[in-house]
Design a protein around this motif. Sequence first.
Motif, PDB file in Angstrom:
ATOM      1  N   CYS A 186       0.815  -1.203   0.000  1.00 39.92           N
ATOM      2  CA  CYS A 186       0.000   0.000   0.000  1.00 39.92           C
ATOM      3  C   CYS A 186       0.855   1.263   0.000  1.00 39.92           C
ATOM      4  N   ASP A 187       0.459   2.227  -0.838  1.00 42.60           N
ATOM      5  CA  ASP A 187       1.114   3.531  -0.829  1.00 42.60           C
ATOM      6  C   ASP A 187       0.464   4.352   0.287  1.00 42.60           C
ATOM      7  N   ILE A 188       1.128   5.379   0.775  1.00 45.36           N
ATOM      8  CA  ILE A 188       0.522   6.204   1.818  1.00 45.36           C
ATOM      9  C   ILE A 188      -0.275   7.340   1.181  1.00 45.36           C
ATOM     10  N   ASP A 189       0.233   7.857   0.066  1.00 42.94           N
ATOM     11  CA  ASP A 189      -0.416   8.967  -0.616  1.00 42.94           C
ATOM     12  C   ASP A 189      -1.455   8.437  -1.605  1.00 42.94           C
ATOM     13  N   LEU A 190      -2.727   8.415  -1.193  1.00 41.60           N
ATOM     14  CA  LEU A 190      -3.809   7.928  -2.054  1.00 41.60           C
ATOM     15  C   LEU A 190      -4.825   9.064  -2.224  1.00 41.60           C
ATOM     16  N   PRO A 191      -5.632   9.004  -3.301  1.00 42.95           N
ATOM     17  CA  PRO A 191      -6.505  10.142  -3.605  1.00 42.95           C
ATOM     18  C   PRO A 191      -7.615  10.422  -2.583  1.00 42.95           C
ATOM     19  N   ASP A 192      -8.091   9.400  -1.889  1.00 41.49           N
ATOM     20  CA  ASP A 192      -9.196   9.642  -0.940  1.00 41.49           C
ATOM     21  C   ASP A 192      -8.707   9.685   0.508  1.00 41.49           C
ATOM     22  N   LEU A 194       4.720   1.035   0.832  1.00 42.45           N
ATOM     23  CA  LEU A 194       5.692   1.455  -0.166  1.00 42.45           C
ATOM     24  C   LEU A 194       5.434   2.939  -0.335  1.00 42.45           C
ATOM     25  N   SER A 195       6.286   3.760   0.263  1.00 44.15           N
ATOM     26  CA  SER A 195       5.924   5.164   0.413  1.00 44.15           C
ATOM     27  C   SER A 195       6.956   6.127  -0.133  1.00 44.15           C
ATOM     28  N   GLY A 196       6.485   7.286  -0.578  1.00 44.60           N
ATOM     29  CA  GLY A 196       7.382   8.352  -1.016  1.00 44.60           C
ATOM     30  C   GLY A 196       7.920   9.141   0.164  1.00 44.60           C
ATOM     31  N   LEU A 197       7.350   8.890   1.347  1.00 42.30           N
ATOM     32  CA  LEU A 197       7.761   9.635   2.547  1.00 42.30           C
ATOM     33  C   LEU A 197       8.888   8.905   3.260  1.00 42.30           C
ATOM     34  N   ASP A 198      10.036   9.580   3.378  1.00 44.30           N
ATOM     35  CA  ASP A 198      11.209   8.899   3.909  1.00 44.30           C
ATOM     36  C   ASP A 198      11.623   9.423   5.283  1.00 44.30           C
ATOM     37  N   ASP A 199      10.724  10.167   5.962  1.00 38.81           N
ATOM     38  CA  ASP A 199      11.122  10.717   7.260  1.00 38.81           C
ATOM     39  C   ASP A 199      10.750   9.763   8.397  1.00 38.81           C
ATOM     40  N   ALA A 223       9.093  10.193  11.181  1.00 34.36           N
ATOM     41  CA  ALA A 223       7.714  10.258  11.688  1.00 34.36           C
ATOM     42  C   ALA A 223       6.769   9.397  10.842  1.00 34.36           C
ATOM     43  N   SER A 224       6.909   9.473   9.524  1.00 33.62           N
ATOM     44  CA  SER A 224       6.047   8.684   8.631  1.00 33.62           C
ATOM     45  C   SER A 224       6.289   7.204   8.831  1.00 33.62           C
ATOM     46  N   ARG A 225       7.560   6.857   8.981  1.00 33.24           N
ATOM     47  CA  ARG A 225       7.942   5.466   9.173  1.00 33.24           C
ATOM     48  C   ARG A 225       7.357   4.926  10.491  1.00 33.24           C
ATOM     49  N   LEU A 226       7.510   5.702  11.571  1.00 27.51           N
ATOM     50  CA  LEU A 226       6.971   5.288  12.869  1.00 27.51           C
ATOM     51  C   LEU A 226       5.456   5.158  12.826  1.00 27.51           C
ATOM     52  N   GLN A 227       4.819   6.115  12.159  1.00 23.87           N
ATOM     53  CA  GLN A 227       3.364   6.060  12.003  1.00 23.87           C
ATOM     54  C   GLN A 227       2.965   4.777  11.258  1.00 23.87           C
ATOM     55  N   GLY A 228       3.768   4.412  10.260  1.00 22.30           N
ATOM     56  CA  GLY A 228       3.509   3.192   9.487  1.00 22.30           C
ATOM     57  C   GLY A 228       3.504   1.953  10.361  1.00 22.30           C
ATOM     58  N   PHE A 229       4.481   1.861  11.256  1.00 25.76           N
ATOM     59  CA  PHE A 229       4.536   0.704  12.159  1.00 25.76           C
ATOM     60  C   PHE A 229       3.440   0.793  13.215  1.00 25.76           C
ATOM     61  N   HIS A 230       3.138   2.015  13.618  1.00 24.69           N
ATOM     62  CA  HIS A 230       2.117   2.222  14.643  1.00 24.69           C
ATOM     63  C   HIS A 230       0.743   1.724  14.189  1.00 24.69           C
ATOM     64  N   TYR A 277       8.148  -1.290   6.002  1.00 20.88           N
ATOM     65  CA  TYR A 277       7.998   0.055   5.440  1.00 20.88           C
ATOM     66  C   TYR A 277       9.147   0.274   4.469  1.00 20.88           C
ATOM     67  N   MET A 278       8.849   0.359   3.179  1.00 20.81           N
ATOM     68  CA  MET A 278       9.890   0.596   2.170  1.00 20.81           C
ATOM     69  C   MET A 278       9.612   1.930   1.489  1.00 20.81           C
ATOM     70  N   THR A 279      10.682   2.573   1.028  1.00 18.95           N
ATOM     71  CA  THR A 279      10.482   3.892   0.430  1.00 18.95           C
ATOM     72  C   THR A 279      10.730   3.879  -1.072  1.00 18.95           C
ATOM     73  N   LYS A 280      10.063   4.800  -1.765  1.00 21.19           N
ATOM     74  CA  LYS A 280      10.303   5.013  -3.195  1.00 21.19           C
ATOM     75  C   LYS A 280      11.422   6.037  -3.307  1.00 21.19           C
ATOM     76  N   PRO A 281      12.299   5.962  -4.289  1.00 23.87           N
ATOM     77  CA  PRO A 281      12.383   4.898  -5.292  1.00 23.87           C
ATOM     78  C   PRO A 281      12.822   3.572  -4.676  1.00 23.87           C
ATOM     79  N   PHE A 282      12.294   2.480  -5.224  1.00 27.03           N
ATOM     80  CA  PHE A 282      12.588   1.165  -4.663  1.00 27.03           C
ATOM     81  C   PHE A 282      13.175   0.261  -5.743  1.00 27.03           C
ATOM     82  N   ARG A 283      13.795  -0.812  -5.297  1.00 27.91           N
ATOM     83  CA  ARG A 283      14.241  -1.836  -6.245  1.00 27.91           C
ATOM     84  C   ARG A 283      13.195  -2.933  -6.261  1.00 27.91           C
ATOM     85  N   VAL A 284      12.672  -3.206  -7.440  1.00 31.68           N
ATOM     86  CA  VAL A 284      11.577  -4.158  -7.569  1.00 31.68           C
ATOM     87  C   VAL A 284      11.916  -5.517  -6.964  1.00 31.68           C
TER      88      VAL A 284
END
Length: 199
Positions: free
Chosen positions: A60-66, A91-96, A98-105, A111-118
């Motif tokens: 799942c990406d974090i940045d979604l339209p809705d 799989l997120s564009g956010l590499d800070d 806080a975003s990472r911790l929120q992801g685990f929370h 939690y992997m960041t873009k750009p990524f290796r497929v």
Amino acid sequence: ARGSVLGMSQGSVLVIDADEWVSTLLVTAIREAGYEVLVCKSAQVGLETACAIQPDCIICDIDLPDNDGYWVARNVRTHPSRVSVTPFLFLSGLDDEASRLQGFHVGADVYMTKPFRVDEVVAQIGALVHMAARLRQRRDSMIELPTGGETAIEGDLAQMSIATVLTVLELERRTGIFEVVSKKRRATLEIVWGHVLQG
């Protein structure tokens, strides 16, 4: 019936990502690794699809339209079905931090960041799917799940540690009373969403 033995599926992966280019890249690589793949472009449709098809892994990406991906993860984790324990990979564009911790929370496993290796993403999917299968197998071999009736789980604890039992209850986010009986002694733990409240 999942096709012939040769074309047997490794499992199903749900990709929730609005970025056409990213999802095309992922779908191609994940299919080549032997998984069935479904793509959703919004949080709402992604969540509905996850609950409907109960995939073996969710990306799942974090940045979604809705709603954002955190919303998806929270709702997946609290859903009263098997999907609540599905491996979840952000799989997120956010590499800070806080975003990472929120992801685990909110309950993500990875939690992997873009750009990524497929190939790294595909390797992570494999690891998560195998881990989930191992835990399921361990649980099923140790615990009888009676059909019907009020009791969710019962079995002989001589076969495993209390820690393992509590881990299973936490994984399944169970709520209820956990009772342990030994000769004339009995102990009771009150459990909510897999966490011990009191005993």
